[in-house]
Design an enzyme around this catalytic site. Structure first.
Site, PDB file in Angstrom:
ATOM      1  CB  THR A  12      -0.918   0.021   1.238  1.00  0.00           C
ATOM      2  OG1 THR A  12      -1.960   0.955   1.011  1.00  0.00           O
ATOM      3  CG2 THR A  12      -0.181   0.391   2.486  1.00  0.00           C
ATOM      4  CB  ALA A 172      -0.517   5.012  -8.153  1.00  0.00           C
ATOM      5  CB  CYS A 175       4.519   1.374  -5.720  1.00  0.00           C
ATOM      6  SG  CYS A 175       4.249   0.005  -4.582  1.00  0.00           S
ATOM      7  CB  THR A 178       0.680   2.012  -4.826  1.00  0.00           C
ATOM      8  OG1 THR A 178       1.469   1.649  -3.696  1.00  0.00           O
ATOM      9  CG2 THR A 178      -0.041   3.315  -4.546  1.00  0.00           C
TER      10      THR A 178
END
Length: 189
Positions: A12, A172, A175, A178
């Site tokens: 996350t 985002a 990763c 994410t």
């Protein structure tokens, strides 16, 4: 965060920015099980203590919910004293054999302080009002710092929401754990 067990849910990005007596904690919505996306719209940020505290978690989901419950208990015992409640939670985390095995981290904030509670039971206050955790945390942290510390006129007029959203979207893009489904909680002065 190193993924020790692919049967647990991990990954996350949680970002917290404090600016001008306002604070936002944002989290993405992706839940991964190993290398598979299981959910795109999870809520990893929430309000506690009659909406006076906001928090976000990274790590194993069940472990994080255990910590939320423990933190809520500490906040009830020490109302209006976020730092003390977090230190008490950290003490329990270090001493309790069950809690020591939890694989999660949290960022918590109220109107006056932002704190990171690490997986080792440490309580840390970021120096510059920016904190990030999770697999995309370093990317979000770098992007947020760049946006907040820029000295041009445009950056001075950026809203806190814009900075948080931009930093989370950058994380985002980099990763794989994410996504762009960003959920925010805010405390305003």
């Amino acid at each position: 965060m190193e993924h020790k067990d692919n049967s647990k849910m991990y990954g996350t990005t949680i970002l917290c920015i404090r600016r001008n007596n306002n604070v936002i904690i944002a989290g993405d919505g992706q839940v991964s099980l190993g290398h598979t996306v299981m959910k795109n719209s999870a809520k990893k940020v929430k309000r506690l203590a009659n909406d006076t505290v906001i928090t976000g978690f990274a790590g194993a989901t069940a472990d994080a919910f255990t910590l939320f419950e423990r933190l809520e208990g500490k906040l009830e015992k020490h109302p209006g004293q976020l730092l003390r409640a977090c230190v008490e939670l950290a003490k329990d985390w270090r001493m309790d054999r069950y809690l020591r095995r939890l694989e999660a981290m949290m960022i918590v904030a109220d109107k006056s302080v932002s704190l990171i509670i690490s997986g080792n039971g440490d309580v840390l206050e970021p120096e510059n009002g920016i904190a990030a955790i999770g697999s995309g945390g370093n990317y979000a942290l770098a992007a947020a710092k760049a946006l907040c510390e820029s000295n041009d006129k445009f950056s001075q007029n950026m809203t806190l929401e814009y900075i948080v959203t931009t930093a989370m979207n950058i994380a985002a893009e980099i990763c794989i754990y994410t996504n762009n489904n960003i959920i925010m909680e805010k405390i305003e002065d």
